[in-house]
Design a protein around this motif. Sequence first.
Motif, PDB file in Angstrom:
ATOM      1  N   UNK A 110      34.355  37.256  31.203  1.00 12.63           N
ATOM      2  CA  UNK A 110      33.127  38.040  31.280  1.00 12.63           C
ATOM      3  C   UNK A 110      32.524  38.026  32.678  1.00 12.63           C
ATOM      4  N   UNK A 111      33.171  37.340  33.598  1.00 15.19           N
ATOM      5  CA  UNK A 111      32.645  37.237  34.956  1.00 15.19           C
ATOM      6  C   UNK A 111      33.513  38.046  35.920  1.00 15.19           C
ATOM      7  N   UNK A 112      32.864  38.610  36.918  1.00 18.96           N
ATOM      8  CA  UNK A 112      33.563  39.375  37.940  1.00 18.96           C
ATOM      9  C   UNK A 112      33.945  38.430  39.078  1.00 18.96           C
ATOM     10  N   UNK A 113      35.256  38.337  39.334  1.00 23.01           N
ATOM     11  CA  UNK A 113      35.765  37.423  40.350  1.00 23.01           C
ATOM     12  C   UNK A 113      36.491  38.213  41.434  1.00 23.01           C
ATOM     13  N   UNK A 114      36.272  37.852  42.675  1.00 22.01           N
ATOM     14  CA  UNK A 114      36.968  38.483  43.788  1.00 22.01           C
ATOM     15  C   UNK A 114      37.542  37.436  44.720  1.00 22.01           C
ATOM     16  N   UNK A 115      38.293  37.897  45.708  1.00 21.60           N
ATOM     17  CA  UNK A 115      38.894  36.984  46.684  1.00 21.60           C
ATOM     18  C   UNK A 115      38.658  37.541  48.080  1.00 21.60           C
ATOM     19  N   UNK A 116      38.290  36.648  48.996  1.00 17.51           N
ATOM     20  CA  UNK A 116      37.997  37.035  50.375  1.00 17.51           C
ATOM     21  C   UNK A 116      39.299  37.133  51.152  1.00 17.51           C
ATOM     22  N   UNK A 117      39.451  38.205  51.900  1.00 17.42           N
ATOM     23  CA  UNK A 117      40.662  38.332  52.710  1.00 17.42           C
ATOM     24  C   UNK A 117      40.635  39.581  53.547  1.00 17.42           C
ATOM     25  N   UNK A 133      42.083  39.702  40.913  1.00 17.49           N
ATOM     26  CA  UNK A 133      40.796  39.504  41.580  1.00 17.49           C
ATOM     27  C   UNK A 133      40.562  40.621  42.599  1.00 17.49           C
ATOM     28  N   UNK A 134      39.360  41.145  42.624  1.00 23.00           N
ATOM     29  CA  UNK A 134      39.016  42.195  43.578  1.00 23.00           C
ATOM     30  C   UNK A 134      39.041  41.651  44.995  1.00 23.00           C
ATOM     31  N   UNK A 135      39.744  42.338  45.878  1.00 21.08           N
ATOM     32  CA  UNK A 135      39.798  41.876  47.265  1.00 21.08           C
ATOM     33  C   UNK A 135      38.572  42.380  48.014  1.00 21.08           C
ATOM     34  N   UNK A 136      37.923  41.489  48.723  1.00 21.85           N
ATOM     35  CA  UNK A 136      36.707  41.814  49.456  1.00 21.85           C
ATOM     36  C   UNK A 136      36.929  41.542  50.940  1.00 21.85           C
TER      37      UNK A 136
END
Length: 349
Positions: A110-117, A133-136
């Motif tokens: 239920x949580x939105x998770x992303x990854x820094x790159x 994971x959404x790339x940010x």
Amino acid sequence: MLDYLVFIGRFQPFHLGHLQVVKAALERAGKLIVICGSARQARNPQNPWTVPEREAMLRAALPPEMQDRVFVVGCSDRMYNDQQWVTEVQSLVDKVIAVDTASLGSREAQFKVGIVGSRRSKHTYYLDLFPQWQRVEVPEIAGIHASQVRRNLFADGGAGLCADKLPAPVYESLQAFRTGDIYFNLEAEWRFVQDYRRAWSAAPYPPTFVTVDAVVIHSGHILLVRRKNLPGRGLWALPGGFINQDELVKDAVIRELRDETRLKVPAPVLAGSIRSSRVFDHPHRSLRGRTITHAFLIELTPTGEGLPKVRGGEDTERAKWVPLFEFNRMEAELFEDHFYIVNWFLGQI
């Protein structure tokens, strides 16, 4: 806005570039999970600081209002098994979220998770291993590299340590670090590696060194040696070394095994006990330069006489049989990538 962002790195040390990424990430997500790589490796000039020491640097650089929004965890390297590494990263993120949200009674899905790159960086191929994971993208500071900070730390006793590339509290902690025994040991190893590289710097092409390593298993034990010389002095390692110009790699591993452990098993028996072999060629497996090793799994058959006697040789302080369950807790005591080499073979047995 994302609930969590994941930031993976080694942070050796934590510098202003890292700090900018952390602050930018916290503008795009509620909380940040920082994953420190090389978490359980033995200290060396490339990995001088433990995870708690790196977390202390990070937290010393963060303003108070950000402290509770950042989690720091350590992750082992898995040089020869990306899927094991991915699994550990996923598990760490899952555990952090589970603990952080325990009072909510909700599930991670239920949580939105992303990854820094950044796609512009040549060292972020691993980002493709986390498609869920959404790339940010976050802005980076050009010209700041942890490798240069480490070079300046060890060169000339740290006189050229670059304060302009580090948060002030980190700079102060590194200055204090320079006065301890750990620093002097690492500086000696760094100087050894520089001299080693300088010896072949005039070669027309950078040389590739070829070595051998023996993974000897007997009755649930593995045979290890304690290194007597730099690099890695005092660390445990697999018996092995460089091949001679006039021998086959199979002959070299038997020679090195017997020289370094005085193992009381005839050479023909050792050769006949080889069960498999593999080339381990990670480009960064050795600080000495490009070094490719041929590792051999040697399984000795129990004879009812117990473990064969061993003792250290000319290049080793000591040789000993280590129970495999104990070996699995020795990652921080092993030289270079030897822990990962052994675990690859254990997965094949």
